[in-house]
Design a protein around this motif. Sequence first.
Motif, short mmCIF file in Angstrom:
data_model
loop_
_atom_site.label_atom_id
_atom_site.label_comp_id
_atom_site.label_asym_id
_atom_site.label_seq_id
_atom_site.Cartn_x
_atom_site.Cartn_y
_atom_site.Cartn_z
N CYS A 78 0.82 -1.22 0.00
CA CYS A 78 0.00 0.00 0.00
C CYS A 78 0.85 1.26 0.00
O CYS A 78 1.94 1.30 0.55
CB CYS A 78 -0.89 0.04 1.24
SG CYS A 78 -2.02 -1.33 1.37
N HIS A 100 -0.17 4.60 1.46
CA HIS A 100 -1.22 5.31 2.18
C HIS A 100 -1.15 6.82 2.00
O HIS A 100 -2.02 7.53 2.48
CB HIS A 100 -1.16 4.96 3.66
CG HIS A 100 -1.64 3.58 3.94
ND1 HIS A 100 -1.11 2.80 4.93
CD2 HIS A 100 -2.57 2.81 3.32
CE1 HIS A 100 -1.70 1.63 4.94
NE2 HIS A 100 -2.59 1.61 3.97
N GLU A 123 -5.89 5.70 -3.70
CA GLU A 123 -5.57 4.30 -3.44
C GLU A 123 -6.77 3.41 -3.74
O GLU A 123 -7.88 3.67 -3.30
CB GLU A 123 -5.17 4.16 -1.98
CG GLU A 123 -4.75 2.76 -1.60
CD GLU A 123 -4.46 2.69 -0.12
OE1 GLU A 123 -3.78 1.74 0.29
OE2 GLU A 123 -4.91 3.57 0.61
N CYS A 162 -3.73 -2.39 -2.80
CA CYS A 162 -3.35 -2.55 -1.40
C CYS A 162 -3.36 -4.04 -1.07
O CYS A 162 -4.42 -4.63 -0.86
CB CYS A 162 -4.35 -1.79 -0.51
SG CYS A 162 -3.77 -1.48 1.15
N HIS A 201 -6.32 -0.52 5.67
CA HIS A 201 -6.08 -0.60 4.23
C HIS A 201 -7.40 -0.35 3.53
O HIS A 201 -8.32 -1.18 3.60
CB HIS A 201 -5.50 -1.97 3.87
CG HIS A 201 -4.30 -2.31 4.69
ND1 HIS A 201 -3.06 -1.75 4.46
CD2 HIS A 201 -4.16 -3.12 5.78
CE1 HIS A 201 -2.21 -2.22 5.35
NE2 HIS A 201 -2.85 -3.04 6.16
#
Length: 391
Positions: free
Chosen positions: A49, A51, A56, A61, A154
Amino acid sequence: MAVTLSSYEVSDLCLGKPPLKSLSITSTLSDALHTLKRSHENYLSVWTCNHSSKKELMNECQCVGKICMVDIVCYLCNEENIASPSTALDNPVSVLLPKVDGLVRHVDSHLSLLDAIDLILKGAQNLVVPIRSNITINSRKKLHQKASTSPNLHNGIEFCWLTQEDVVRFLLNSIGLFSPIPAYSIESLGIVKNNIFAVSYYDPASSAVDTISSALLGQTSVAVVDDEGKLIGEISPITLASCDETVTTAITTLSAGDLMAYIDFGCPPEDMVRVVKARLKERNLQGMLELLDECSNSALSSSSSSSDDESSSLSNSSLRISGRFNRSGSYSTRMVNSAEAIVCHPGSSLVAVMMQAIVHRINYVWVIEDDYSLVGIVTFTDILKVLQSVA
């Protein structure tokens, strides 16, 4: 029986499990060490991932592996790293991930238990499962916004993972469904493996580094035997995972037998610490000496500041290289004549072996004869194969 087991989903095994402790694949080994020492978990999940990205997506992820202290220790023990461990710790955690596909698998929370067992028998060691939640849409949005600051979230979702131990423990609670198989001996079931990892008591511990790595990957252990092939003890990745990076110095300088004593009983004996330091000086491994002294001073300072009795604290901490030694019970030196011996005999029943492994939180049990000669090993993988065949 199969109908009964197929009614269970992996989410049924996830109840009460804590969220995964996560680490970015771009993190350094130093970052991993810091997180491991703060965590109550022996393993960290490694994610791809980013972040910091506001765009995203779910498929961007992914958990791509797991690491523990043993991975770091074995890496530092490599010939190219022992001269300068501090430099090696600047490398990314990606250097630790094994070149084996499928060890960690993402699965849906509705995956059936039987399908999960099938994945494990195909090589998956950890099944990454999203944690179910009844939170509102607004709460989910807030969690997604926090993902940029929380490495354990996530896409606004927390995950846990299931292991072989989780599955075997669950099946043990329903062992009656498999009758009469659980009462059969492990020998009659043909699940005693004789292709084991073993070293001699007097072999240099450094010669066992590759073997320890292989045992970690195979979720087993390294037997320590005498010249007659009798089991003396073991070098357990489970125990090493509760140590800190300074155990590298012991592996570099001690024999396999001495290493068992070094990592057993919660902290290394003071006389052995002196031996390790002397041998590091003889080999001019200044980097390893600095690593040992730095961690010792850190533990000493921590113990001194938190104790009401300063003199007592100094005395105790002089024997303690890391607080991680006290975090879990030691399984390193399993002398076969001790009360904590994790051994069985060829005639032991399947259910008895399952209970031994579950109680001691390990994925295997050594098999010995009455004279302590090492016959082989029984693993959770072999147990699951037997139970699957009758499910």
